[in-house]
Motif scaffolding. Structure first.
Motif, PDB file in Angstrom:
ATOM      1  N   GLY A 202       0.340  -1.395  -0.129  1.00  0.00           N
ATOM      2  CA  GLY A 202       0.148   0.497  -0.245  1.00  0.00           C
ATOM      3  C   GLY A 202       0.632   0.932   0.071  1.00  0.00           C
ATOM      4  N   GLY A 203       2.386   1.111  -0.203  1.00  0.00           N
ATOM      5  CA  GLY A 203       2.778   2.310  -0.030  1.00  0.00           C
ATOM      6  C   GLY A 203       3.554   2.764   1.102  1.00  0.00           C
ATOM      7  N   CYS A 204       4.179   4.123   0.724  1.00  0.00           N
ATOM      8  CA  CYS A 204       4.967   4.870   2.085  1.00  0.00           C
ATOM      9  C   CYS A 204       3.816   5.250   3.319  1.00  0.00           C
ATOM     10  CB  CYS A 204       5.946   5.696   2.163  1.00  0.00           C
ATOM     11  SG  CYS A 204       6.309   6.879   3.546  1.00  0.00           S
ATOM     12  N   LEU A 205       3.574   4.216   4.677  1.00  0.00           N
ATOM     13  CA  LEU A 205       2.708   5.207   5.804  1.00  0.00           C
ATOM     14  C   LEU A 205       3.008   6.083   6.337  1.00  0.00           C
ATOM     15  CD1 LEU A 205       3.508   1.466   8.074  1.00  0.00           C
ATOM     16  CD2 LEU A 205       2.062   1.462   6.050  1.00  0.00           C
ATOM     17  N   ASP A 206       4.164   7.080   6.059  1.00  0.00           N
ATOM     18  CA  ASP A 206       4.448   8.291   6.275  1.00  0.00           C
ATOM     19  C   ASP A 206       3.888   8.997   5.326  1.00  0.00           C
ATOM     20  OD1 ASP A 206       5.699   7.899   8.499  1.00  0.00           O
ATOM     21  OD2 ASP A 206       8.089   8.224   8.243  1.00  0.00           O
TER      22      ASP A 206
END
Length: 229
Positions: free
Chosen positions: A198-202
């Motif tokens: 799902g991509g970078c959490l930040d």
């Protein structure tokens, strides 16, 4: 010679067919170091080309299924092909952020749209948040008539909580900068599935521009490219 608003509108229309947009531009002063234009003479102006949200994705995917398997850097290749064709039509030279020697695309973007970097390094856009990108630029050997861009509201200045600095399991982003190896190790490791899928959490924690957020499949594509998965 300074080309007309109609020419800029024509370029914008040619890019829109592929889900791309113009991201501002600027004129290059005579005393500035300038890259070469189409004929080899110094460029006098630049128009940046990019995207808002994931608008180019369906166009890119249709192109990709027609290509040979295992093509290297497919999104860069598609971008070069599309922007290059537009450049040829309008007498410009197309350049890419991944061209070497590297051109100062982030400085160009800050100049063209008056944006500032977020704590993640991505330029913060007042509408798109962190969900935008620059795919190339068109260099011309003529000047462009463009209104001076207004200073953009820098949303990070008003964001007190800074969730973009608190969501990464390995604190990849901090005041010390980006911990590249720590990020890669986590994404590639057994606990990195949320980032891989799902991509970078930040980046996803940022509260701005959420209506432009890339779908999870698009984020997974970019994460795989970043981590060379």
């Amino acid at each position: 010679m300074i080309f007309s608003r109609g020419t800029i509108d024509g370029i914008a229309a040619a890019l829109a067919v592929h889900g791309l947009i113009l991201r501002g531009g600027f004129n290059i002063a005579d005393d500035e170091a300038a890259p070469a234009g189409n004929s080899g003479s110094a460029a006098k102006s630049a128009l940046l080309v990019g995207q808002a949200g994931a608008a180019p994705w369906p166009h890119f995917q249709r192109w990709l299924v027609r290509q040979a398997r295992g093509i290297a850097n497919p999104l860069d290749t598609w971008s070069r092909e599309v922007i290059g064709a537009v450049a040829q039509e309008f007498g410009a030279r197309a350049v890419s952020p991944s061209d070497r020697p590297y051109l100062p695309f982030q400085q160009w973007a800050m100049r063209a749209e008056k944006l500032k970097p977020s704590p993640l390094g991505i330029l913060m856009h007042p509408t798109y948040g962190l969900w935008h990108a620059y795919r190339g630029a068109l260099l011309f050997e003529e000047g462009i008539f463009l209104p001076e861009p207004q200073e953009a509201i820098h949303l990070c200045d008003t964001c007190v909580e800074k969730p973009c600095m608190k969501s990464c399991p390995v604190d990849a982003y901090s005041e010390r900068g980006f911990a590249h190896e720590a990020c890669l190790g986590h994404v590639r490791g057994p606990r990195g599935e949320p980032c891989r899928a799902g991509g970078c959490l930040d980046r996803n924690a940022c509260p701005y521009g959420t209506s432009y957020r890339y779908p999870s499949g698009v984020q997974a594509f970019h994460m795989a490219a970043f981590a060379r998965l």
